[in-house]
Design an enzyme around this catalytic site. Structure first.
Site, PDB file in Angstrom:
ATOM      1  N   GLY A  71       0.900  -1.078   0.092  1.00  9.11           N
ATOM      2  CA  GLY A  71       0.043  -0.072   0.045  1.00  9.11           C
ATOM      3  C   GLY A  71       0.900   1.097   0.063  1.00  9.11           C
ATOM      4  O   GLY A  71       2.190   1.255   0.349  1.00  9.11           O
TER       5      GLY A  71
ATOM      6  N   CYS B  58       6.781  -0.261   6.459  1.00 12.52           N
ATOM      7  CA  CYS B  58       6.306   0.991   5.819  1.00 12.52           C
ATOM      8  C   CYS B  58       7.467   1.347   4.953  1.00 12.52           C
ATOM      9  O   CYS B  58       8.605   1.414   5.159  1.00 12.52           O
ATOM     10  CB  CYS B  58       6.119   2.067   6.952  1.00 12.52           C
ATOM     11  SG  CYS B  58       5.591   3.800   6.467  1.00 12.52           S
ATOM     12  N   LEU B  59       7.070   2.074   3.563  1.00 14.50           N
ATOM     13  CA  LEU B  59       8.087   2.253   2.688  1.00 14.50           C
ATOM     14  C   LEU B  59       8.566   3.619   3.186  1.00 14.50           C
ATOM     15  O   LEU B  59       9.781   3.956   2.608  1.00 14.50           O
ATOM     16  CB  LEU B  59       7.446   2.442   1.352  1.00 14.50           C
ATOM     17  CG  LEU B  59       6.919   1.271   0.624  1.00 14.50           C
ATOM     18  CD1 LEU B  59       6.136   1.461  -0.572  1.00 14.50           C
ATOM     19  CD2 LEU B  59       7.805   0.341   0.341  1.00 14.50           C
TER      20      LEU B  59
ATOM     21  N   HIS C 153      -1.741   7.227   7.969  1.00 10.26           N
ATOM     22  CA  HIS C 153      -0.953   8.078   7.090  1.00 10.26           C
ATOM     23  C   HIS C 153      -1.844   9.267   6.626  1.00 10.26           C
ATOM     24  O   HIS C 153      -1.285  10.507   6.807  1.00 10.26           O
ATOM     25  CB  HIS C 153      -0.559   7.326   5.854  1.00 10.26           C
ATOM     26  CG  HIS C 153       0.754   6.651   5.854  1.00 10.26           C
ATOM     27  ND1 HIS C 153       1.961   7.274   6.410  1.00 10.26           N
ATOM     28  CD2 HIS C 153       1.155   5.498   5.679  1.00 10.26           C
ATOM     29  CE1 HIS C 153       2.866   6.142   6.506  1.00 10.26           C
ATOM     30  NE2 HIS C 153       2.357   5.088   5.877  1.00 10.26           N
TER      31      HIS C 153
ATOM     32  N   GLN D 138       2.823  10.101   1.327  1.00  4.36           N
ATOM     33  CA  GLN D 138       4.124   9.503   1.272  1.00  4.36           C
ATOM     34  C   GLN D 138       4.858   9.960  -0.192  1.00  4.36           C
ATOM     35  O   GLN D 138       6.141   9.750  -0.113  1.00  4.36           O
ATOM     36  CB  GLN D 138       4.180   8.084   1.414  1.00  4.36           C
ATOM     37  CG  GLN D 138       3.701   7.330   2.590  1.00  4.36           C
ATOM     38  CD  GLN D 138       3.763   5.946   2.547  1.00  4.36           C
ATOM     39  OE1 GLN D 138       2.590   5.340   2.097  1.00  4.36           O
ATOM     40  NE2 GLN D 138       4.574   5.340   3.067  1.00  4.36           N
TER      41      GLN D 138
ATOM     42  N   HIS E 225      -3.530   1.250   8.439  1.00  2.00           N
ATOM     43  CA  HIS E 225      -1.963   1.637   8.366  1.00  2.00           C
ATOM     44  C   HIS E 225      -2.050   2.912   7.238  1.00  2.00           C
ATOM     45  O   HIS E 225      -1.770   4.068   7.656  1.00  2.00           O
ATOM     46  CB  HIS E 225      -0.797   0.691   7.667  1.00  2.00           C
ATOM     47  CG  HIS E 225       0.326   1.152   7.492  1.00  2.00           C
ATOM     48  ND1 HIS E 225       1.602   0.641   8.233  1.00  2.00           N
ATOM     49  CD2 HIS E 225       1.049   2.219   6.789  1.00  2.00           C
ATOM     50  CE1 HIS E 225       2.720   1.605   7.888  1.00  2.00           C
ATOM     51  NE2 HIS E 225       2.330   2.386   7.029  1.00  2.00           N
ATOM     52  N   GLU E 226      -2.677   2.645   6.330  1.00  2.00           N
ATOM     53  CA  GLU E 226      -2.705   3.929   5.082  1.00  2.00           C
ATOM     54  C   GLU E 226      -3.739   4.911   5.522  1.00  2.00           C
ATOM     55  O   GLU E 226      -3.340   6.146   5.514  1.00  2.00           O
ATOM     56  CB  GLU E 226      -3.108   3.224   3.813  1.00  2.00           C
ATOM     57  CG  GLU E 226      -2.149   2.259   3.271  1.00  2.00           C
ATOM     58  CD  GLU E 226      -0.908   2.311   3.189  1.00  2.00           C
ATOM     59  OE1 GLU E 226      -0.353   3.752   3.134  1.00  2.00           O
ATOM     60  OE2 GLU E 226       0.059   1.452   3.167  1.00  2.00           O
TER      61      GLU E 226
HETATM   62 CO    CO Z   1       3.600   3.503   5.711  1.00  2.00          CO
END
Ligand code: CO
Length: 161
Positions: free
Chosen positions: A43, A87-88, A134, A48, A130-131
């Site tokens: 995701g 997480c990226l 963000h 991000q 999670h997203e």
């Molecule tokens: Co993340």
């Protein structure tokens, strides 16, 4: 697109609801999808990649593309799932967030503005939660459900307040 890493300030900003479903919105979502895939993510949230809009992309079961705009969680499981979560924006960091619901139901709009619902379970449920965090300018690394000593360690490592 370049993926921002913690503690970039855009990762702490509340996202803005999308009101115009234009072709350029689709172009951005496609670019987010390609960026996510190129980085082996499941995701990716708009902030991000330094976009202010309330939207994320997620790979569904079987490789389905989900373009999730203006999401809202409408129902959550009573139970929790405890799995390591990455997480990226925090490469190499994998932590268990103890209060993740093991399924969630969301309402959202697709890239054309069409209203939809999605039921996500397991790692997709973790991904959705999670997203959405963000998009609210929060990070799982500072979840209150993580033991305090671990939270302090993560805050120091990633420059979080
Ligand atoms: Co993340």
């Amino acid at each position: 697109m370049e993926i921002l890493k913690f503690p970039h300030p855009s990762l702490f900003r509340q996202s803005i609801p999308v009101t115009a479903f234009t072709d350029s919105l689709k172009v951005l979502l496609d670019a987010m999808w390609d960026t996510m895939k190129a980085n082996n993510g499941l995701g990716l949230a708009a902030n991000q990649v330094d976009l202010p809009w309330r939207m994320f992309v997620m790979e569904g079961v079987g490789g389905t593309r989900h373009y999730v705009v203006n999401p809202k969680i409408i129902l959550r499981s009573a139970g929790y799932i405890n799995e390591k979560e990455g997480c990226l924006s925090a490469p190499g960091e994998f932590v268990v967030v103890p209060d993740r619901n093991d399924w969630v139901k969301i309402e959202y709009q697709d890239e054309n503005g069409k209203h939809k619902r999605l039921m996500a379970s397991g790692n997709r449920a973790i991904c959705v939660q999670h997203e959405i965090e963000h998009l609210e300018g929060k990070t799982h690394l500072q979840s209150k459900s993580i033991p305090k000593s671990k939270r302090i360690e993560l805050a120091k490592k990633w420059g979080l307040e």
